[in-house]
Design an enzyme around this catalytic site. Structure first.
Site, PDB file in Angstrom:
ATOM      1  N   THR A  11      -0.992   7.628  -0.939  1.00 41.57           N
ATOM      2  CA  THR A  11      -2.240   7.527  -1.712  1.00 41.57           C
ATOM      3  C   THR A  11      -3.167   6.433  -1.190  1.00 41.57           C
ATOM      4  O   THR A  11      -4.349   6.410  -1.521  1.00 41.57           O
ATOM      5  CB  THR A  11      -1.935   7.201  -3.187  1.00 41.57           C
TER       6      THR A  11
ATOM      7  N   ASP B  28       0.405  -2.564  12.391  1.00 38.01           N
ATOM      8  CA  ASP B  28       0.792  -3.037  11.061  1.00 38.01           C
ATOM      9  C   ASP B  28       1.031  -4.539  11.128  1.00 38.01           C
ATOM     10  O   ASP B  28       1.981  -5.016  11.762  1.00 38.01           O
ATOM     11  CB  ASP B  28       2.065  -2.323  10.586  1.00 38.01           C
TER      12      ASP B  28
ATOM     13  N   ASP C  13       4.429  -5.903   9.753  1.00 34.45           N
ATOM     14  CA  ASP C  13       5.556  -5.583  10.634  1.00 34.45           C
ATOM     15  C   ASP C  13       5.547  -6.440  11.897  1.00 34.45           C
ATOM     16  O   ASP C  13       6.607  -6.882  12.366  1.00 34.45           O
ATOM     17  CB  ASP C  13       5.510  -4.094  11.023  1.00 34.45           C
TER      18      ASP C  13
ATOM     19  N   ARG D  71       0.841  -1.181   0.000  1.00 32.77           N
ATOM     20  CA  ARG D  71       0.000   0.000   0.000  1.00 32.77           C
ATOM     21  C   ARG D  71       0.882   1.239   0.000  1.00 32.77           C
ATOM     22  O   ARG D  71       1.695   1.408   0.908  1.00 32.77           O
ATOM     23  CB  ARG D  71      -0.833  -0.063   1.280  1.00 32.77           C
TER      24      ARG D  71
END
Ligand SMILES: O=P(O)(O)OC[C@H]1O[C@H](OP(=O)(O)OP(=O)(O)O)[C@H](O)[C@@H]1O
Ligand SMILES: O=c1cc[nH]c(=O)[nH]1
Ligand SMILES: [Mg+2]
Length: 211
Positions: free
Chosen positions: A110, A202, A205, A106
């Site tokens: 944006t 995340d 991560d 991603r």
């Protein structure tokens, strides 16, 4: 937030494990193990409609007409990287599944997905295709991956995601109302950076220790 084919798995084991995963203090090895365990439980729901036929087998005591799967081998597609955290759990339950990979990340500004890899089994039609990604946030990544699977011939697609945001569910309802979604939670909202709140941070991560 609505999607005609969304299943929320509220099983106590799933909910308990998810809460452990959300906790920021949960170490990486535990996070990975819990994700694999939940993935196995979500797969039961994703595979609920697989067709059965009857086959005569002989038990140590007698013959019987036993139910066995009557479908082509399912396909599981991991949306890299974080999808790999769910992959082994699916394969634990459906060991004959063929495996594909779609590489997407991603763009942080944006929030649009950038594709960098795709390797899929040749046969995708007339079989269950399970796409796995722990996070359905804006929905842009999963929607793009599903479009790619449809272009490659998939007709029966189920998306397993651990967590969804209402925005992601709406995106899937708009772009892929035919695709089933199996999730453990639809959370409150996305924050200004597109992260699911309360969420778990995340996923990639935390799975791979890249924080
Ligand atoms: O619904 P969206 O708004 O598209 O966001 C969700 C995507 O973001 C995360 O991947 P990420 O881009 O962090 O890549 P990674 O799996 O390599 O960490 C996650 O695993 C989804 O693929
Ligand atoms: O909350 C989020 C949103 C996107 N990707 C993640 O890993 N977590
Ligand atoms: Mg990530």
């Amino acid at each position: 937030m609505t999607h005609p084919k969304l299943t929320l798995v509220d099983h106590p084991l799933v909910q308990h494990k998810l809460s452990l995963m959300r906790d920021a203090r949960t170490p990486g090895p535990d996070f990975r193990r819990l994700l694999r365990e939940i993935s196995l439980l979500l797969t039961y729901e994703a595979a609920r409609d697989l067709p059965l036929k009857t086959q005569t087998i002989t038990t140590p005591l007698t013959d019987m007409d036993a139910p066995v799967l009557a479908c082509a081998d399912p396909v599981v597609v991991s949306i890299l990287r974080a999808g790999n955290g769910l992959l082994d759990g699916v394969l634990d339950v459906i060991p004959t599944a063929k495996v594909g990979f779609v590489g997407l990340y991603r763009n942080e500004e944006t929030l649009r997905p950038v594709q960098y890899y795709c390797k899929l089994p040749t046969e995708l039609s007339d079989r269950l295709v399970i796409a796995v990604d722990p996070m359905l946030a804006t929905g842009n990544s999963s929607a793009a991956a599903v479009s790619l699977l449809k272009d490659a011939g998939a007709t029966d697609i189920c998306l397993i995601c651990l967590l969804a945001a209402p925005e992601g569910v709406e995106c899937m309802a708009r772009e892929h109302p035919d695709v089933r979604i199996v999730t453990a939670s639809v959370d409150s909202h996305l924050n200004e950076k597109g992260y699911i709140v309360p969420g778990l941070g995340d996923a990639g991560d935390r799975i791979f220790g890249t924080v």
